[in-house]
Design an enzyme around this catalytic site. Structure first.
Site, PDB file in Angstrom:
ATOM      1  N   LEU A 294       0.834  -1.235  -0.073  1.00 56.35           N
ATOM      2  CA  LEU A 294      -0.290   0.062  -0.093  1.00 56.35           C
ATOM      3  C   LEU A 294       0.992   1.268  -0.052  1.00 56.35           C
ATOM      4  CD1 LEU A 294      -2.774  -0.915   2.611  1.00 56.35           C
ATOM      5  CD2 LEU A 294      -2.729  -1.125   0.132  1.00 56.35           C
ATOM      6  N   LYS A 322      -3.092  -2.031  10.685  1.00 55.66           N
ATOM      7  CA  LYS A 322      -1.884  -2.312   9.918  1.00 55.66           C
ATOM      8  C   LYS A 322      -0.964  -3.131  10.526  1.00 55.66           C
ATOM      9  CE  LYS A 322       1.559  -0.153   6.955  1.00 55.66           C
ATOM     10  NZ  LYS A 322       2.459  -1.037   7.346  1.00 55.66           N
TER      11      LYS A 322
END
Ligand SMILES: [Zn+2]
Length: 928
Positions: A294, A322
Site C-alpha cells: 500500500l 496495519k
C-alpha cells in the site's frame, strides 16, 4: 552576494547577462560567478564542469535574477528592460512545460518519493531534486552517509550533492554536468555494498538488522539520488533495479516507475524474486492476482484525497489494523490449501508452502475451508507475525536474541527447515479474500519455469464478498486469524478517530501494529479504482510515527542472566519516548556494541517498538570528552569473577559471553530464584529482588529448594525483617509448596525455550515431578519429549540437555522432597489468589483504560484486575464502572465524562486493591 570588482569587468558581466537570457554561454561564466563560493569551499573547484549547449534556468532563478539586475550598474536602462522581457518570456515557457509534466514528488519533510527512471529531466524536477539536497534533511543525510563511508572519497559524494545545492543558491543557473570521476564510482559501489550487506543480514535465518528501517531508507534514497546524477553507474544488483527483492520492495516505495502493472515480467523481475535470501532457494510462485503493497499517506492531504476518491466511488471507508508482519498469499483449491507465497515483487513471490504448513496451520491459517459453498479457487491474503508475548517467549529461550518480531517472522518463514519455522511461534491474520474459477485460471500448477513467466495473463479474480467489513468477518468464520479491530467509517473523521484510538491502545493489542489501513469498504468500487504502478488506489496506509529519541548513554552495566549469559545494558539519561520514560536499553551483545561503535558519554538514539525492550539504534554524536569510555567484553564474570566463555554462533556469526560458574555465581542464582518466585511460576508473595539478594548474600539460599527450608530464625537474622513480615513470607512459601501446579513448577525451573505454554505441554506429558526426574536421569529419554505437541525437535533436545545437567538433576531432586504439586496444570480459577485480595470494589466491576500508564504497564494492571475478579474492556459504555486515566488520555476519557462514568487516576486505582507496600512497589517497578 558580492559580484562587483572581483576582477569582473563590464564585458564579462554583460556576457553573463546575455548568457542568462539564453544565448550561448562562455565557458568561464561558471567560474566567474562562483568565485566567492570557490573561496568558501576550495575543493569545489576540483569538480570540472562542462556547460551544456544551452543554459537553462529555473523560474525562481529568473525572477530573482530580474530583481538582481539593478545591482549591475554597468547595464544600461534599455538593456535592463530587454533582459526583463526576455526573462518573462522564458518564465512563461517554463510554466507551460511544467504543466505538461506533472510531478510525482511525494513530500515528507523533504524526504519522500522521487521520480525514477524517466529520461527527461524537467526544470521543475531538477529544482525539486536540488531542493531536496538543500533541505535540512537532505544535508543531514549527506553528512550521515559521509560518516558511514570512510575517508576522503566520501567527501566527494558530499561535494557533488552540495555543488548542486550551492549552484542553486548561488543563482548560477547553468545545467552543467558534474563529471563522473572514479571516486564517485567507488562511493556508489560502497553504498551498494552496504545496502546489500544490510539485506543479507536482514533476510538471514536469524535476522540481525544492521541499521534501522529509517537509516536503510536513507541509504536507498541516496543510492537512487546518485543513480539519477550518474545513470551510467547503475548496476543490475541495485535495489532500484530489483523491485521484487524484499529490500527493494521497500525501495519501490521511493518511486520506481518502471513497474507498470500490465508490463510483461522481465528477466530482471525474476532475478529479483530469486535473490538468494537464505541458503535455501525457494521456488518461484506466480501470483494469480497482483499483490501490491500500500501507499503510505504521509500528509493529511493524502488522506483527504483518498476520502474524496472513496466518496466519488460511493463507498464508505473501512478501517483496520496495519499489522507489522510479512504479507502472505494463500491459495486454496477446492477448499484445500494448495500453496502459500510471499509477496515478492507483487507478481512473483517465493513458494514457502512447506514452512507455512508447518508454522501457521492452526495458528490463523486453515488447512481446509469447511464451507460447501466456497468457490473452487480462493486466495486468502494476510499478514504473518509473531505476537509480542510469543516473541518474548521465543527470545527468552534463545542465546542470540532476535532483535524484533517482524524480522524474526521473515527469517522463520524463509528458514530452510520448516521445523525451525514452527518453533518461532508465528501467527496469521487475514484481510483479503479473492476467488475465481479453477478451470479457467489456466495456471493451476505453480510453475517455476521462468521462461513461462510473463506470457500468461492474470486470471480475473474478484473479491468474494461485497464489502471489506463482511470479508473480515467471514474470513474469521472460516477459521482464519481474526483482525482484532476494524470499523466501518462513514467519513474521514471517524476513520481518523479510529486511527487515534488504535495508536493509543497499540501496546495492549495482541499483535504489533504500526498503523491503520483505510480501504474503500465497497469491494467492487475498490476493484474498479484499480492501481497505480506501485499501489492500489482503493486503499491507503496511515503509519504511526516512529518512536525514537536522542539521549546520553550514561553508563553500561553487565547483566548476568539466570543461565549465565552476560549482556551489556545501557543506562540512559532518562528520556520520554512515546509516553514512557526510558532509562535503560538493551545492547543485545558485544558484537552489537562494536557495530554501533558506542561508548559511554555518547549521544545515542533510542527506539521503542511494540512491547520490545527499548534499544539503541545508533550513535548520533560521539562524545569528545576525555571521560568517553569504550566498552570491552568482560574477561571475568562481573558477579562471581569466575571464568567466562565466549562462543560464536556459526550461523549468525554473533558471539555470546557466558559465565561458566553455574552453581556458585550469585547473579545466576539470583536470576533463577526471581524467576522461580514469579507470578507465573511458584508465585511467592513478598519475595522481591531485594529480599532475594539478602537471602542469597547471607548464604541461606544456594539451590531453589533451600527456599522451603527457611526458618523464622533465618529470616529474622536478616536486616529489615520483623516478625510479621518474616511470618508472611514463610506463609506464602509454605503455601507455594503445596498449592501450585506441576505446570507452575516446571515453568519455574526456567528450562530453555520453554515458556508458559511449553511448561503446560510438558506438565501434561510427564504428569509428575518423579517422571521429570526420570527423563533427566536417562540419556535415551530425549525422544519422549519430541512427541509433545508444540515441541520442535530442537526444543526437545535443548530441554533434555538442560535436564541432563547435574545441577538441574540435583535441583529437581531437592524440589521433589519439598514441593507437592496440587494439580498437573494451572487452573486459574482454582488457585487461591494470595497476591491480590479480591476487594468488593473490583470484583464484578468493569474497567477501561485510556492514556499512558506512567509507572507500570497496562498489562500488569489488567492482570491485577482479572485476579481480583474484575473485567477489562476496551470500549467505554454506560455499563462501564471505572475508566482508569493515564497520561495524555484519549477519546475514551471524554466519552467517560459524557456518559458520567467514574474516572480514576492511577494512584486512586491502585488504592482499590489492598496491596502491601512491597507489592505496590513491585507493580510499579515491573519486571523486565
Ligand atoms: Zn558468574
Amino acid at each position: 552576494m558580492n559580484t562587483t570588482n572581483d576582477g569582473t569587468g563590464e564585458k564579462e558581466t554583460k556576457q553573463f547577462c546575455a548568457a542568462f537570457v539564453g544565448s550561448p554561454v562562455p565557458r568561464n561564466a561558471y567560474r566567474l560567478f562562483s568565485k566567492p563560493l570557490l573561496h568558501a569551499i576550495p575543493s569545489l573547484s576540483s569538480i570540472s564542469t562542462t556547460p551544456r549547449s544551452r543554459p537553462r534556468i529555473s523560474i525562481q532563478a529568473i525572477t530573482r535574477k530580474v530583481s538582481d539586475i539593478r545591482s549591475y550598474p554597468e547595464i544600461d536602462k534599455q538593456t535592463r528592460r530587454k533582459l526583463r522581457l526576455d526573462a518573462k518570456k522564458i518564465a512563461r515557457k517554463e510554466e507551460k512545460a511544467k504543466k505538461i509534466t506533472p510531478q510525482g514528488f511525494g513530500d515528507r519533510t523533504g524526504v519522500g518519493l522521487h521520480p525514477f527512471g524517466s529520461s527527461k529531466r524537467t526544470e521543475a524536477e531538477r529544482e525539486a531534486r536540488i531542493n531536496y539536497v538543500a533541505s535540512p534533511v537532505g544535508r543531514e543525510i549527506a553528512q550521515r552517509i559521509t560518516g558511514m563511508l570512510s575517508g576522503g572519497k566520501a567527501d566527494m559524494l558530499l561535494h557533488v550533492l552540495r555543488a548542486r545545492f550551492l549552484e542553486r543558491v548561488d543563482k548560477v543557473a547553468y545545467d552543467e554536468e558534474v563529471k563522473l570521476t572514479p571516486d564517485i564510482g567507488k562511493v556508489y559501489m560502497k553504498l551498494l555494498d552496504e545496502i546489500m550487506l544490510c539485506d543479507s543480514l536482514y533476510y538471514s535465518d536469524n535476522p540481525k538488522p544492521r541499521i534501522s528501517d529509517e537509516q536503510y531508507d536513507e541509504l536507498i534514497m541516496h543510492l537512487i539520488e546518485l543513480e539519477r546524477f550518474f545513470p551510467e553507474l547503475i548496476r543490475p544488483e541495485s535495489p532500484s533495479q530489483n523491485v521484487g527483492h524484499g529490500a527493494a520492495a521497500r525501495s519501490s516505495k521511493l518511486g520506481l516507475d518502471s513497474e507498470i502493472a500490465d508490463k510483461p515480467i522481465t528477466a530482471r523481475d525474476s532475478f529479483a524474486a530469486t535473490v538468494p535470501i537464505t541458503e535455501k532457494r525457494f521456488p518461484q510462485y506466480r501470483h494469480k492476482a497482483l499483490m501490491l503493497s500500500l501507499d503510505n499517506a504521509y500528509k493529511h492531504d493524502d488522506l483527504v484525497s483518498f476520502a474524496r476518491r472513496a466518496a466519488d466511488a460511493n463507498s464508505d471507508i473501512s478501517a483496520e489494523l496495519k499489522v507489522d508482519g510479512i504479507a502472505l498469499s494463500l491459495e486454496y483449491h477446492n477448499g484445500k490449501l494448495a500453496a502459500a507465497a510471499t509477496r515478492g515483487n507483487g507478481r512473483i513471490g517465493e513458494d514457502i508452502t512447506d514452512n507455512v504448513r508447518a508454522a501457521l496451520v492452526g495458528r490463523g491459517v486453515v488447512d481446509a475451508i469447511e464451507d460447501p459453498l466456497a468457490p473452487d479457487l480462493i486466495l486468502v491474503r494476510g499478514e504473518a507475525y509473531i505476537a509480542p508475548h510469543d516473541f518474548e517467549e521465543v527470545n527468552a529461550a534463545l542465546k542470540n536474541k532476535l532483535s524484533n518480531p517482524r524480522n524474526a517472522a521473515a527469517g522463520a518463514l524463509k528458514h530452510k527447515l520448516p521445523s525451525e519455522a514452527k518453533s518461532r511461534k508465528l501467527s496469521f491474520v487475514a484481510y483479503e479474500c479473492l476467488n475465481g474459477n479453477l478451470m479457467k485460471s489456466d495456471d493451476v500448477e505453480t510453475s517455476s519455469n521462468s521462461t513461462m513467466i510473463g506470457k500468461k495473463p492474470f486470471p480475473t479474480l474478484r473479491n468474494t464478498w461485497p464489502t471489506q467489513s463482511e470479508t473480515l468477518k467471514r474470513l474469521a468464520e472460516w477459521g482464519f486469524g481474526k483482525m482484532p479491530r476494524f470499523e466501518r467509517c462513514g467519513d474521514l473523521t471517524t476513520a481518523e478517530l479510529f486511527a487515534n484510538v488504535v495508536e493509543e491502545d497499540r501496546r495492549s493489542l495482541p499483535l504489533e501494529v504500526d498503523g491503520v489501513v483505510l480501504k474503500f469498504n465497497d469491494s467492487r468500487a475498490r476493484e474498479a479504482a484499480g492501481h497505480t504502478a506501485r499501489a492500489p488506489r482503493g486503499a491507503v496506509a496511515l503509519k504511526f510515527a516512529a518512536q525514537s529519541k536522542v539521549t546520553v548513554l550514561e553508563d553500561v552495566v553487565m547483566q548476568v542472566s539466570r543461565n549465565g549469559v552476560i549482556t551489556p545494558v545501557a543506562i540512559l539519561k532518562p528520556v520520554r519516548v512515546g509516553g514512557a520514560v526510558l532509562s535503560r536499553a538493551t545492547l543485545h551483545n558485544f558484537d552489537e556494541v562494536q557495530r554501533l561503535g558506542v561508548a559511554v558519554g555518547d549521544d545515542v538514539r533510542v527506539e521503542r517498538g511494540g512491547d520490545v525492550i527499548p534499544k539503541i539504534v545508533k550513535v548520533e554524536r560521539r562524545s569528545s570528552s576525555m571521560e568517553r569510555r569504550e566498552l570491552q567484553p568482560p574477561l571475568e564474570c562481573p558477579s562471581c569473577f569466575g571464568e567466562v566463555l565466549s562462543e560464536t554462533d556459526d550461523l549468525t556469526g554473533s558471539s555470546t559471553v557466558e559465565c561458566q560458574n553455574a552453581e556458585k555465581c550469585l547473579a545466576q542464582v539470583h536470576g533463577r530464584l526471581i524467576h522461580f518466585a514469579a507470578k507465573d511460576a511458584m508465585d511467592i508473595r513478598g519475595l522481591g529482588k531485594k529480599t532475594a539478594d539478602k537471602l542469597i548474600d547471607s548464604g541461606h539460599i544456594v539451590v531453589l529448594a533451600d527456599l522451603f527450608r527457611l526458618t523464622l530464625g533465618d529470616l529474622l537474622s536478616l536486616e529489615g525483617f520483623a516478625e510479621k513480615s518474616a511470618q508472611t513470607l514463610l506463609d506464602s512459601i509454605r503455601e507455594a509448596s503445596t498449592q501450585r501446579s506441576l505446570e507452575n513448577l516446571i515453568f519455574g525451573l526456567g528450562l530453555p525455550t520453554v515458556g508458559r505454554t511449553g511448561a503446560r505441554a510438558l506438565a501434561q506429558n510427564v504428569m509428575s515431578i518423579e517422571r521429570l526426574l526420570e527423563i533427566a536421569l536417562h540419556e535415551d529419554e530425549a525422544d519422549s519429549l519430541i512427541t509433545i505437541p508444540n515441541f520442535a525437535e530442537k526444543t526437545a533436545h535443548a530441554v533434555h540437555s538442560f535436564l541432563r545437567r547435574e545441577r538441574t538433576q540435583a535441583e529437581i531432586k531437592a524440589l521433589m522432597e519439598n514441593v507437592r504439586c496440587k494439580s498437573i496444570v494451572d487452573e486459574e480459577d482454582a488457585i487461591p489468589d494470595m497476591s491480590v485480595s479480591a476487594s468488593g470494589e473490583v470484583a464484578g466491576k468493569s474497567f477501561v483504560f485510556t492514556g499512558k500508564i506512567a509507572r507500570t504497564s497496562r498489562n500488569r494492571l489488567k492482570k491485577l484486575i482479572t485476579k481480583a475478579g474484575g473485567v477489562v474492556r476496551t470500549d467505554v459504555t454506560r455499563k462501564t464502572d471505572y475508566v482508569v486515566v493515564g497520561l495524555e488520555p484519549g477519546q475514551k476519557y471524554f466519552k467517560a465524562q459524557r456518559l458520567n462514568v467514574k474516572t480514576l487516576q492511577e494512584e486512586e486505582f491502585l488504592q482499590l486493591f489492598k496491596l502491601s507496600e512491597e507489592e505496590a512497589r513491585e507493580i510499579r517497578e515491573g519486571a523486565i
